[in-house]
Motif scaffolding. Structure first.
Motif, mmCIF file in Angstrom:
data_model
loop_
_atom_site.group_PDB
_atom_site.id
_atom_site.type_symbol
_atom_site.label_atom_id
_atom_site.label_comp_id
_atom_site.label_asym_id
_atom_site.label_seq_id
_atom_site.Cartn_x
_atom_site.Cartn_y
_atom_site.Cartn_z
ATOM 1 N N UNK A 244 101.929 -20.588 64.441
ATOM 2 C CA UNK A 244 101.366 -19.739 63.697
ATOM 3 C C UNK A 244 100.181 -19.693 62.725
ATOM 4 N N UNK A 245 99.752 -18.760 62.320
ATOM 5 C CA UNK A 245 98.476 -18.795 61.433
ATOM 6 C C UNK A 245 98.899 -19.284 59.975
ATOM 7 N N UNK B 37 103.528 -14.249 60.320
ATOM 8 C CA UNK B 37 103.298 -13.587 61.520
ATOM 9 C C UNK B 37 104.624 -12.568 61.931
ATOM 10 N N UNK B 38 104.172 -11.614 62.364
ATOM 11 C CA UNK B 38 105.468 -10.558 63.210
ATOM 12 C C UNK B 38 105.473 -11.179 64.614
ATOM 13 N N UNK C 183 104.396 -11.270 71.679
ATOM 14 C CA UNK C 183 103.283 -11.238 70.728
ATOM 15 C C UNK C 183 103.223 -11.578 69.514
ATOM 16 N N UNK C 184 102.144 -12.003 69.058
ATOM 17 C CA UNK C 184 102.104 -12.311 67.414
ATOM 18 C C UNK C 184 101.110 -11.648 66.579
ATOM 19 N N UNK D 182 96.216 -9.010 65.954
ATOM 20 C CA UNK D 182 96.558 -9.984 66.822
ATOM 21 C C UNK D 182 96.346 -11.477 66.296
ATOM 22 N N UNK D 183 97.534 -12.185 66.194
ATOM 23 C CA UNK D 183 97.285 -13.617 65.692
ATOM 24 C C UNK D 183 96.962 -14.933 66.662
#
Length: 269
Positions: A212-213, A218-219, A228-229, A255-256
């Motif tokens: 994750x960034x 993130x969601x 989906x991220x 979008x991540x």
């Protein structure tokens, strides 16, 4: 429009905002080109501030527009800021601009809410995420917090629900601290009491194996067997002169990861 309880005085209201902002009388006086003595006299009721002084102090204390009207009413003045319905022809240009913004962001999700998270508008990217939710959650007026945190809403699909739920509740707490909103407090109490669904026994593989960034929470939400991220960005209007406009918030979900981008773009006709 803003209302104040009978007998409410502007001095205690201003003192409350100053203390909430953790600003001393001297610091506020310096910001507003006044004196600590005058600020003290206003807060204790020994001096009645002018409309201009109330608005100047409210500006330096970052008081929300709706509450600035309440300050003026408490001092015996008329409200300065209108509260125009979004259906009013005077806001035609605003509505058209917002609709263009939402449409232009597709296929990525974007939504507009008011000060109590009632959904004002949303694009097709949001509709994709809401597909399959029960009718009672999608019957107008829609509420973004209910849809997200209700155990029959998006909550069971959110793979990092505890973290995302904590983020949303903290966001609401900050707003409650800034506004004397009974409706917002009641909404917070409702959604905070929702049971948190247990995580699934098996979790679909993430859309992208990359971590994750680190720059934002993130969601991570499941859709049709894949995760989906997104990272969320919220925009508001600068220097609003209308209560309705001041309380609008535009949330865009970026979008991540590349897989989320590719998947959403594949859904575009």
């Amino acid at each position: 429009m803003a209302t104040v309880a009978p007998g409410t005085r502007v001095g205690p209201l201003l003192r409350g905002w100053r203390e909430r902002r953790r600003v001393s009388q001297l610091e506020l006086a310096l910001r507003a080109d006044s004196s600590a003595r005058h600020i003290s006299f206003i807060e204790t009721g020994r001096s009645r501030p002018s409309e201009e002084m109330i608005l100047r102090l409210a500006e330096h204390l970052e008081v929300p527009v709706r509450e600035r009207n309440a300050l003026l009413l408490a001092a015996g003045y008329a409200p300065r800021y209108a509260e125009t319905s979004l259906d009013d022809p005077a806001l035609d240009a605003l509505r058209e601009g917002l609709e263009q913004l939402l449409h232009g962001y597709e296929p990525y999700p974007a939504i507009i809410v008011d000060g109590t998270y009632t959904v004002v508008a949303a694009n097709r990217g949001i509709a994709i995420l809401l597909d399959g939710l029960p009718e009672h959650l999608l019957t107008p007026p829609l509420n973004a917090m209910r849809i997200t945190l209700h155990p029959e809403g998006l909550a069971p699909k959110i793979r990092n629900l505890r973290e995302w739920r904590g983020h949303l509740l903290a966001q609401m707490e900050r707003q409650i601290a800034l506004a004397r909103s009974t409706e917002l407090r009641e909404l917070y109490d409702e959604v905070a009491a929702y049971p948190v669904p247990d995580p699934p026994d098996t979790e679909p593989p993430p859309a992208d194996p990359a971590p994750a960034p680190p720059f934002a929470l993130p969601l991570r939400i499941e859709h049709e067997g894949r995760v989906l991220s997104f990272v969320s960005s919220i925009s508001t209007f600068n220097t609003p002169m209308d209560v309705t406009v001041a309380e609008l918030a535009i949330e865009t979900l970026l979008p991540a990861d590349p897989a989320t981008v590719k998947y959403l773009q594949s859904l575009t006709p």
